[in-house]
Design a protein around this motif. Structure first.
Motif, PDB file in Angstrom:
ATOM      1  N   ARG A   1      -2.930  -9.766   2.151  1.00  0.00           N
ATOM      2  CA  ARG A   1      -4.093  -9.883   1.280  1.00  0.00           C
ATOM      3  C   ARG A   1      -4.738 -11.258   1.428  1.00  0.00           C
ATOM      4  NH1 ARG A   1      -2.481  -8.475  -4.676  1.00  0.00           N
ATOM      5  NH2 ARG A   1      -0.809  -9.918  -4.169  1.00  0.00           N
ATOM      6  N   MET A   2      -6.066 -11.267   1.313  1.00  0.00           N
ATOM      7  CA  MET A   2      -6.832 -12.500   1.410  1.00  0.00           C
ATOM      8  C   MET A   2      -7.772 -12.572   0.214  1.00  0.00           C
ATOM      9  SD  MET A   2      -7.458 -15.204   3.194  1.00  0.00           S
ATOM     10  CE  MET A   2      -8.256 -16.316   2.044  1.00  0.00           C
TER      11      MET A   2
ATOM     12  N   ASP B   1       1.597 -17.194   3.906  1.00  0.00           N
ATOM     13  CA  ASP B   1       1.355 -17.397   2.476  1.00  0.00           C
ATOM     14  C   ASP B   1       0.752 -18.789   2.322  1.00  0.00           C
ATOM     15  OD1 ASP B   1       2.475 -14.922   1.682  1.00  0.00           O
ATOM     16  OD2 ASP B   1       4.486 -15.782   1.713  1.00  0.00           O
ATOM     17  N   LEU B   2      -0.483 -18.855   1.859  1.00  0.00           N
ATOM     18  CA  LEU B   2      -1.186 -20.134   1.807  1.00  0.00           C
ATOM     19  C   LEU B   2      -2.211 -20.109   0.694  1.00  0.00           C
ATOM     20  CD1 LEU B   2      -1.915 -22.901   3.135  1.00  0.00           C
ATOM     21  CD2 LEU B   2      -3.531 -21.645   4.575  1.00  0.00           C
TER      22      LEU B   2
ATOM     23  N   LEU C   1      -6.438 -18.505  11.967  1.00  0.00           N
ATOM     24  CA  LEU C   1      -6.174 -18.601  10.540  1.00  0.00           C
ATOM     25  C   LEU C   1      -7.408 -19.089   9.789  1.00  0.00           C
ATOM     26  CD1 LEU C   1      -4.414 -18.407   8.081  1.00  0.00           C
ATOM     27  CD2 LEU C   1      -3.393 -20.636   8.665  1.00  0.00           C
ATOM     28  N   VAL C   2      -8.063 -20.121  10.314  1.00  0.00           N
ATOM     29  CA  VAL C   2      -9.266 -20.635   9.648  1.00  0.00           C
ATOM     30  C   VAL C   2     -10.343 -19.561   9.606  1.00  0.00           C
ATOM     31  CG1 VAL C   2     -11.156 -22.297   9.830  1.00  0.00           C
ATOM     32  CG2 VAL C   2      -8.802 -23.056  10.146  1.00  0.00           C
ATOM     33  N   ARG C   3     -10.554 -18.864  10.711  1.00  0.00           N
ATOM     34  CA  ARG C   3     -11.571 -17.806  10.746  1.00  0.00           C
ATOM     35  C   ARG C   3     -11.243 -16.698   9.748  1.00  0.00           C
ATOM     36  NH1 ARG C   3     -15.219 -17.198  14.672  1.00  0.00           N
ATOM     37  NH2 ARG C   3     -14.990 -14.920  14.626  1.00  0.00           N
ATOM     38  N   THR C   4      -9.977 -16.408   9.578  1.00  0.00           N
ATOM     39  CA  THR C   4      -9.580 -15.379   8.615  1.00  0.00           C
ATOM     40  C   THR C   4      -9.793 -15.869   7.192  1.00  0.00           C
ATOM     41  OG1 THR C   4      -7.910 -14.581  10.196  1.00  0.00           O
ATOM     42  CG2 THR C   4      -7.717 -13.828   7.925  1.00  0.00           C
ATOM     43  N   LEU C   5      -9.457 -17.124   6.927  1.00  0.00           N
ATOM     44  CA  LEU C   5      -9.668 -17.683   5.593  1.00  0.00           C
ATOM     45  C   LEU C   5     -11.155 -17.712   5.237  1.00  0.00           C
ATOM     46  CD1 LEU C   5      -7.143 -20.678   5.667  1.00  0.00           C
ATOM     47  CD2 LEU C   5      -6.832 -18.463   4.548  1.00  0.00           C
TER      48      LEU C   5
ATOM     49  N   LYS D   1      -6.588 -17.885  -1.184  1.00  0.00           N
ATOM     50  CA  LYS D   1      -5.166 -17.581  -1.235  1.00  0.00           C
ATOM     51  C   LYS D   1      -4.858 -16.432  -0.292  1.00  0.00           C
ATOM     52  CE  LYS D   1      -1.322 -16.655  -4.383  1.00  0.00           C
ATOM     53  NZ  LYS D   1      -0.935 -16.506  -5.816  1.00  0.00           N
ATOM     54  N   ALA D   2      -3.913 -16.655   0.597  1.00  0.00           N
ATOM     55  CA  ALA D   2      -3.451 -15.625   1.517  1.00  0.00           C
ATOM     56  C   ALA D   2      -2.017 -15.260   1.162  1.00  0.00           C
ATOM     57  CB  ALA D   2      -3.528 -16.120   2.961  1.00  0.00           C
TER      58      ALA D   2
END
Length: 256
Positions: free
Chosen positions: A66-67, A30-31, A52-56, A12-13
Motif C-alpha cells: 500500500r502507498m 515500509d517507509l 522507490l522515489v518514482r513510486t512514492l 507512507k508505504a
C-alpha cells in the motif's frame, strides 16, 4: 526541527513491492515521512532508489503493498539535472516562472538562494553549482509540503557542498516541510539528515545519523575504508542475514 509527536505522515508505504519487466526491483518496503523531517535515501547503484522515489511520487504503481500520500500533498521535486536545448532563448527568470504559483515568487526565491544577479543570465551558461540552486529554487516555487531532492549537491564544488546541505536544513526549518533526499554523498549528507534509509532492493537498515562508521554491514555495502570524520547513524536491521560467508539475501545485499 524534528516532526512533532503524532505528526501526520506526508507519505507512507507499507509492504511495498515493485516488479518491472518481470524483474523484482523492490520488496517489503515500509517507509514513512512526516512534516519537518529530513530523510535521506542511500544505496548502491541498482539498489532501486529511483524506482522507490518514482513510486512514492505516484509515477510508478506498486505491484504489492500500500502507498499513502496526504490528500492534496504539494510536492516540490528537484531532479539531478535538466537538459535544456542550447539554442533555446531561456534565461533563469523565465525558467523559474515556468513553475511559479504566484506573482513575486521568482524574485523571492532568487533572493533566498542568492540568484538575483543571475536572473537575466542564460540558463545554459550556469555553472553546476548555480544550476543546482536554480533547480532548488524551482522546487520551492510550489510552496511544497514535501521537498524531494535527487542528488541535490551534484555539480556543486566539494568545498561548497556542506553549505548547500545547511541551506536545505534552513529551508526545512522555515517551511516546516518534509524533505526526502537521495544521495551517495554520505560524508556530508549524514550530518544534514534526521534519518537515513539504506536501500538495496529492500530496506537493509534505517536509523539516526550515528554509529554507521563502525557498522561492518554498512562498510561492506559501500566499501568504506577510511571513515575518519564521517557523520554516522544508528544501524537497525529489519531482516535476517545469512549465516554463510558471502551469502546474498533477496535484494542482492551481500554479508560476510
Amino acid at each position: 526541527m524534528t516532526p512533532a509527536t503524532g505528526a501526520v505522515d506526508l507519505i507512507k508505504a507499507s509492504g511495498l513491492g515493485v516488479t518491472l519487466g518481470g524483474r523484482r526491483i523492490l520488496s517489503d518496503i515500509d517507509l514513512s515521512l512526516s512534516a519537518g523531517e529530513i530523510v535521506t535515501l542511500i544505496g548502491p547503484n541498482g539498489a532501486g532508489k529511483t524506482t522507490l522515489v518514482r513510486t512514492l511520487l505516484g509515477l510508478e504503481s506498486p505491484t504489492v503493498g500500500r502507498m499513502m500520500r496526504k490528500e492534496g500533498l504539494r510536492i516540490g521535486y528537484m531532479p539531478q539535472r535538466v537538459a535544456v536545448d542550447p539554442i533555446l532563448p531561456l534565461n533563469v527568470a523565465r525558467f523559474l516562472r515556468l513553475g511559479a504559483r504566484r506573482r513575486g515568487a521568482v524574485r523571492a526565491a532568487g533572493e533566498r538562494l542568492g540568484l538575483v544577479g543571475l536572473l537575466d543570465s542564460p540558463i545554459q551558461g550556469l555553472s553546476g553549482g548555480e544550476m543546482q540552486r536554480v533547480l532548488l529554487a524551482r522546487a520551492l516555487l510550489r510552496d511544497p509540503e514535501l521537498l524531494v531532492l535527487d542528488e541535490p549537491a551534484q555539480g556543486v564544488d566539494v568545498g561548497l557542498q556542506s553549505g548547500f546541505y545547511t541551506l536545505i536544513r534552513e529551508i526545512r526549518d522555515e517551511l516546516g516541510c518534509g524533505v526526502l533526499m537521495v544521495s551517495h554523498d554520505l560524508h556530508l549528507v549524514m550530518a544534514a539528515t534526521d534519518r537515513v534509509v539504506c536501500l538495496n532492493g529492500h530496506i537493509c537498515c534505517t536509523g539516526l545519523p550515528e554509529a554507521v562508521s563502525r557498522d561492518p554491514a554498512y562498510q561492506r555495502l559501500f566499501g568504506v575504508a577510511d571513515t575518519r570524520g564521517l557523520a554516522v547513524y544508528a544501524h537497525v536491521h529489519d531482516h535476517t542475514h545469512g549465516a554463510v560467508s558471502g551469502e546474498s539475501d533477496e535484494g542482492g545485499h551481500r554479508h560476510a
